[in-house]
Design a protein around this motif. Structure first.
Motif, PDB file in Angstrom:
ATOM      1  N   LEU A 250       0.829  -1.198   0.000  1.00 12.03           N
ATOM      2  CA  LEU A 250       0.000   0.000   0.000  1.00 12.03           C
ATOM      3  C   LEU A 250       0.863   1.248   0.000  1.00 12.03           C
ATOM      4  O   LEU A 250       0.588   2.230  -0.690  1.00 12.03           O
ATOM      5  CB  LEU A 250      -0.927   0.004   1.212  1.00 12.03           C
ATOM      6  N   GLN A 251       1.962   1.202   0.790  1.00 13.51           N
ATOM      7  CA  GLN A 251       2.861   2.348   0.818  1.00 13.51           C
ATOM      8  C   GLN A 251       3.827   2.319  -0.357  1.00 13.51           C
ATOM      9  O   GLN A 251       4.165   3.352  -0.923  1.00 13.51           O
ATOM     10  CB  GLN A 251       3.639   2.387   2.132  1.00 13.51           C
ATOM     11  N   ARG A 252       4.224   1.131  -0.755  1.00  8.16           N
ATOM     12  CA  ARG A 252       5.187   1.023  -1.853  1.00  8.16           C
ATOM     13  C   ARG A 252       4.623   1.593  -3.144  1.00  8.16           C
ATOM     14  O   ARG A 252       5.342   2.151  -3.967  1.00  8.16           O
ATOM     15  CB  ARG A 252       5.558  -0.453  -2.054  1.00  8.16           C
ATOM     16  N   ASP A 253       3.315   1.470  -3.355  1.00  6.25           N
ATOM     17  CA  ASP A 253       2.706   1.870  -4.617  1.00  6.25           C
ATOM     18  C   ASP A 253       2.296   3.343  -4.658  1.00  6.25           C
ATOM     19  O   ASP A 253       1.676   3.788  -5.625  1.00  6.25           O
ATOM     20  CB  ASP A 253       1.484   0.989  -4.910  1.00  6.25           C
ATOM     21  N   LEU A 254       2.597   4.115  -3.617  1.00  4.92           N
ATOM     22  CA  LEU A 254       2.289   5.547  -3.657  1.00  4.92           C
ATOM     23  C   LEU A 254       3.149   6.245  -4.704  1.00  4.92           C
ATOM     24  O   LEU A 254       4.278   5.827  -4.970  1.00  4.92           O
ATOM     25  CB  LEU A 254       2.546   6.172  -2.283  1.00  4.92           C
ATOM     26  N   PRO A 255       2.659   7.334  -5.294  1.00  4.30           N
ATOM     27  CA  PRO A 255       3.480   8.062  -6.280  1.00  4.30           C
ATOM     28  C   PRO A 255       4.702   8.695  -5.633  1.00  4.30           C
ATOM     29  O   PRO A 255       4.764   8.887  -4.414  1.00  4.30           O
ATOM     30  CB  PRO A 255       2.518   9.120  -6.824  1.00  4.30           C
ATOM     31  N   ALA A 256       5.674   9.021  -6.462  1.00  8.35           N
ATOM     32  CA  ALA A 256       6.923   9.615  -5.973  1.00  8.35           C
ATOM     33  C   ALA A 256       6.686  11.025  -5.455  1.00  8.35           C
ATOM     34  O   ALA A 256       5.850  11.767  -5.969  1.00  8.35           O
ATOM     35  CB  ALA A 256       7.961   9.625  -7.087  1.00  8.35           C
ATOM     36  N   LEU A 257       7.433  11.381  -4.427  1.00 11.02           N
ATOM     37  CA  LEU A 257       7.380  12.746  -3.888  1.00 11.02           C
ATOM     38  C   LEU A 257       8.409  13.594  -4.614  1.00 11.02           C
ATOM     39  O   LEU A 257       9.585  13.235  -4.673  1.00 11.02           O
ATOM     40  CB  LEU A 257       7.678  12.736  -2.387  1.00 11.02           C
ATOM     41  N   PRO A 258       8.013  14.745  -5.182  1.00  9.25           N
ATOM     42  CA  PRO A 258       9.000  15.596  -5.865  1.00  9.25           C
ATOM     43  C   PRO A 258       9.984  16.198  -4.861  1.00  9.25           C
ATOM     44  O   PRO A 258       9.682  16.313  -3.669  1.00  9.25           O
ATOM     45  CB  PRO A 258       8.131  16.680  -6.517  1.00  9.25           C
ATOM     46  N   ARG A 259      11.142  16.568  -5.345  1.00 10.87           N
ATOM     47  CA  ARG A 259      12.134  17.219  -4.472  1.00 10.87           C
ATOM     48  C   ARG A 259      11.569  18.543  -3.967  1.00 10.87           C
ATOM     49  O   ARG A 259      10.998  19.320  -4.742  1.00 10.87           O
ATOM     50  CB  ARG A 259      13.440  17.438  -5.221  1.00 10.87           C
ATOM     51  N   LEU A 260      11.735  18.790  -2.672  1.00 16.29           N
ATOM     52  CA  LEU A 260      11.151  19.973  -2.037  1.00 16.29           C
ATOM     53  C   LEU A 260      12.232  20.989  -1.691  1.00 16.29           C
ATOM     54  O   LEU A 260      13.402  20.632  -1.471  1.00 16.29           O
ATOM     55  CB  LEU A 260      10.392  19.567  -0.769  1.00 16.29           C
ATOM     56  N   ALA A 261      11.825  22.248  -1.614  1.00 14.18           N
ATOM     57  CA  ALA A 261      12.722  23.339  -1.211  1.00 14.18           C
ATOM     58  C   ALA A 261      12.136  24.014   0.018  1.00 14.18           C
ATOM     59  O   ALA A 261      10.945  23.869   0.329  1.00 14.18           O
ATOM     60  CB  ALA A 261      12.876  24.352  -2.349  1.00 14.18           C
ATOM     61  N   VAL A 262      12.973  24.745   0.738  1.00 18.47           N
ATOM     62  CA  VAL A 262      12.517  25.458   1.933  1.00 18.47           C
ATOM     63  C   VAL A 262      11.369  26.397   1.544  1.00 18.47           C
ATOM     64  O   VAL A 262      11.460  27.146   0.572  1.00 18.47           O
ATOM     65  CB  VAL A 262      13.676  26.249   2.572  1.00 18.47           C
ATOM     66  N   GLY A 263      10.279  26.317   2.299  1.00 15.53           N
ATOM     67  CA  GLY A 263       9.117  27.133   2.026  1.00 15.53           C
ATOM     68  C   GLY A 263       8.020  26.414   1.267  1.00 15.53           C
ATOM     69  O   GLY A 263       6.870  26.867   1.255  1.00 15.53           O
ATOM     70  N   ASP A 264       8.358  25.293   0.608  1.00 11.10           N
ATOM     71  CA  ASP A 264       7.339  24.529  -0.121  1.00 11.10           C
ATOM     72  C   ASP A 264       6.333  23.941   0.861  1.00 11.10           C
ATOM     73  O   ASP A 264       6.679  23.591   2.015  1.00 11.10           O
ATOM     74  CB  ASP A 264       7.984  23.403  -0.921  1.00 11.10           C
ATOM     75  N   CYS A 265       5.103  23.786   0.397  1.00 12.86           N
ATOM     76  CA  CYS A 265       4.046  23.177   1.213  1.00 12.86           C
ATOM     77  C   CYS A 265       3.487  21.973   0.459  1.00 12.86           C
ATOM     78  O   CYS A 265       3.128  22.090  -0.724  1.00 12.86           O
ATOM     79  CB  CYS A 265       2.947  24.191   1.502  1.00 12.86           C
ATOM     80  N   TYR A 266       3.428  20.832   1.132  1.00 15.70           N
ATOM     81  CA  TYR A 266       2.945  19.605   0.500  1.00 15.70           C
ATOM     82  C   TYR A 266       2.112  18.842   1.516  1.00 15.70           C
ATOM     83  O   TYR A 266       2.568  18.569   2.631  1.00 15.70           O
ATOM     84  CB  TYR A 266       4.134  18.749   0.028  1.00 15.70           C
ATOM     85  N   ASP A 267       0.888  18.498   1.151  1.00 16.23           N
ATOM     86  CA  ASP A 267      -0.029  17.794   2.054  1.00 16.23           C
ATOM     87  C   ASP A 267      -0.173  18.529   3.383  1.00 16.23           C
ATOM     88  O   ASP A 267      -0.282  17.900   4.450  1.00 16.23           O
ATOM     89  CB  ASP A 267       0.442  16.355   2.306  1.00 16.23           C
ATOM     90  N   GLY A 268      -0.146  19.853   3.351  1.00 19.25           N
ATOM     91  CA  GLY A 268      -0.286  20.634   4.574  1.00 19.25           C
ATOM     92  C   GLY A 268       0.973  20.713   5.401  1.00 19.25           C
ATOM     93  O   GLY A 268       0.950  21.213   6.536  1.00 19.25           O
ATOM     94  N   LEU A 269       2.106  20.245   4.858  1.00 23.38           N
ATOM     95  CA  LEU A 269       3.388  20.254   5.565  1.00 23.38           C
ATOM     96  C   LEU A 269       4.301  21.293   4.929  1.00 23.38           C
ATOM     97  O   LEU A 269       4.554  21.247   3.711  1.00 23.38           O
ATOM     98  CB  LEU A 269       4.045  18.876   5.505  1.00 23.38           C
ATOM     99  N   THR A 270       4.813  22.221   5.718  1.00 25.08           N
ATOM    100  CA  THR A 270       5.682  23.288   5.216  1.00 25.08           C
ATOM    101  C   THR A 270       7.137  22.932   5.504  1.00 25.08           C
ATOM    102  O   THR A 270       7.496  22.626   6.651  1.00 25.08           O
ATOM    103  CB  THR A 270       5.338  24.633   5.879  1.00 25.08           C
ATOM    104  N   VAL A 271       7.976  22.989   4.489  1.00 27.32           N
ATOM    105  CA  VAL A 271       9.386  22.626   4.636  1.00 27.32           C
ATOM    106  C   VAL A 271      10.139  23.774   5.311  1.00 27.32           C
ATOM    107  O   VAL A 271      10.141  24.907   4.827  1.00 27.32           O
ATOM    108  CB  VAL A 271      10.013  22.304   3.273  1.00 27.32           C
TER     109      VAL A 271
END
Length: 569
Positions: A253-274
């Motif tokens: 279930l976790q293995r088949d998730l799509p890839a996460l793009p490379r993040l930079a400081v300040g990016d927000c993904y799934d409600g998470l801020t880098v």
């Protein structure tokens, strides 16, 4: 496809005044069914003791309850054996403290269906039977009756829970197939129902001729109709569909998730801020992030190259699965995201501080009390991990974190192994950092708790001396191990007792090391008071066999030359 079964149980007192049998089962839902499987049990309290019924019910209920509380990565037989031994001690204690319960005991047969296998644990004369479509007219008895094999001692138990202070439990397992039908029965059933009649009843259940409840009731009713004078209990289980991959499905279930793009400081993904990029290795990326609630967390994902590797993705999911089970103060804890992840990543708690590797690189030197405290906490962390049947395989300063809160935490379960077995997760045994690998791992030995304790020894040795006991090992090398250089050679304030502990942890032969992390911790706590056996150094001739034979050949050649010169003269 999850495991799907049909099960029922039925018990009847018969002509007796009380029913001392007890049977039952648990069908968990969702993820727990994949992780732990289905469990069933039957027990028959020893007649003649007032506590027969109480013992049977207590033991049966506790097997069903406690099994689901054991660590997920324990082997099924290991979990059941621990439960059986604890129940045996409880029954023995009750019998000693309550005069009316002297002699209380019970038979106990447990069955677990998980993934594509069945497991059982058994003491006494209750039976586990298997009917399989390939042999429609026969039932296979999977358990062995623990009774005296003498005519005058029929049905006299030789083993039961509570019968003796030491309990020997039979364990077994086998492949599970769709269509299998199991029956757990007390002697009140199997002593009266002929094997052919038993097979006929289970075959009818397999064919859908009646429900599981109908089958269980028919077995009990048949036993009593044939003149049975004992309590009669039957638990029947039909396997409708099997979980061919077992726990592997939850990893997928976790293995088949799509890839996460490379993040930079300040990016927000799934409600998470880098907030910060913490670390990047060949395989993983770490970010410090903040969620909507203001919590600072660590987000771990794979690099772009690793995300394209199916094996690395499955290994990442396995690491996350292990981390969820390493619940103790010595490890970072997995945090469930507020919403289901839309890409492949994992969240854990974040703790301010630095790793031992970072502190060493910054030039920090450790006093003996500081190093000793670190060594003791690291031993406690390894003990907590090993009790969960997890071998870390990469203990080193870079994976030991010292928090600003004063807590030591062991990081990175990326190459850890456990009792959980998935073919796709098979990795090269020589995983980890070469300078910290135990000698047996260079000979393709299996990683064990003792190989982790060896890495503990190298870590503390390096912490104290900034050197390695056998020299630094490069990835392409296959080193030869003699006796390690005593750490007091490089640091004169190391006491003799601590040097002894380090040298024992660094022993070349695994059997010469500490057996468990708890034994190592005890030696550290006792310090100079410990009565340590002297370290046995290997003879020089056995430390490097190649060099030994080279010297022998050279001496032999010199002797022959000398003889030849003397003869010619």
């Amino acid at each position: 496809m999850p495991l799907r079964i049909s099960a029922a149980h039925h018990s009847a007192t018969g002509p007796r005044e009380a029913n001392e049998d007890f049977g039952g089962f648990v069908v968990p839902a969702g993820d727990e069914l994949a992780r732990k499987g289905f469990a069933a049990v039957v027990a028959d309290g020893v007649s003649g003791a007032d506590g027969g019924r109480e013992t049977a019910e207590h033991c049966a209920r506790n097997v069903l309850a406690d099994y689901y509380s054991t660590p997920d990565n324990w082997e099924v037989s290991q979990a059941l054996d621990r439960i059986y031994q604890a129940l045996n001690r409880w029954v023995q204690t009750q019998a000693r403290s309550r005069q009316s319960l002297v002699g209380m005991a019970t038979t106990l047969t447990g069955l677990v269906l998980r993934g594509n296998a069945y497991y059982f644990s058994h003491v006494g004369d209750t039976r586990l039977l298997l009917w399989r479509p390939g042999a429609p007219d026969a039932v296979q008895q999977l358990t062995t009756d623990h009774v005296w094999q003498r005519p005058e001692m029929e049905h006299v138990l030789t083993r039961a829970v509570g019968l003796d202070s030491k309990l020997a439990v039979d364990h077994g397992w086998g492949p599970l197939h769709a269509g299998d039908v199991f029956a757990l029965v007390s002697d009140g059933v199997w002593a009266k129902v002929a094997p052919a009649d038993m097979a006929a009843s289970l075959r009818r259940l397999h064919a859908g001729d009646g429900s599981a409840d109908d089958c269980a009731r028919a077995l009990v009713r048949t036993a009593l109709d044939l003149g049975g004078t004992d309590n009669a209990t039957a638990v029947v289980v039909r396997v409708d569909e099997i979980d061919a991959h077992g726990l592997r499905d939850s990893l997928h279930l976790q293995r088949d998730l799509p890839a996460l793009p490379r993040l930079a400081v300040g990016d927000c993904y799934d409600g998470l801020t880098v907030l910060e990029a913490l670390h990047e290795s060949r395989v993983t990326l770490l970010y410090r992030v903040q969620d909507a609630a203001g919590r600072q967390l660590v987000l771990k994902t794979l690099t772009e190259t690793a995300q394209a590797d199916a094996h690395e993705r499955l290994a990442f999911a396995h690491e996350n699965w292990l981390a969820r089970r390493a619940v103790a103060r010595f490890f970072v804890q997995v945090v469930e995201p507020a919403t289901p992840p839309s890409a492949l990543y994992a969240l854990t708690t974040w703790h301010a501080g630095a790793t031992l590797g970072q502190q060493l690189a910054a030039g920090r030197h450790y006093t003996l009390p500081e190093a000793l405290r670190i060594g003791m906490d690291l031993a406690r962390a390894l003990g907590a991990l090993h009790r969960r049947s997890i071998v870390h395989r990469d203990v080193k300063p870079d994976n030991v974190h010292l928090g600003d809160d004063g807590q030591l935490r062991l990081l990175d379960l990326g190459v850890a192994v456990s009792g959980f077995d998935v073919a796709e997760l098979a990795q090269a045994r020589r995983a980890g950092t070469p300078s910290y690998l135990a000698p047996e791992l260079f000979a393709d030995g299996s990683p064990t708790a003792r190989s982790d304790l060896y890495a503990w020894g190298v870590t503390l040795y390096h912490l104290l001396t900034r050197r390695f006991p056998f020299g630094e090992v490069e990835p392409f090398q296959t080193p030869r191990f003699g006796d390690p250089a005593p750490p007091s050679r490089w640091r004169h304030d190391i006491p003799g007792w601590l040097e002894h502990v380090l040298l024992r942890a660094l022993a070349v032969e695994p059997e010469a090391r500490f057996e468990t992390a708890e034994e190592l911790l005890l030696a550290l706590e006792q310090g100079p008071l410990a009565q340590a056996a002297p370290i046995k150094r290997r003879p020089l001739a056995t430390r490097n066999l190649l060099r030994t034979w080279q010297v022998v050949a050279l001496v032999s050649l010199a002797a022959n030359v000398a003889l030849l010169v003397a003869w010619l003269a």
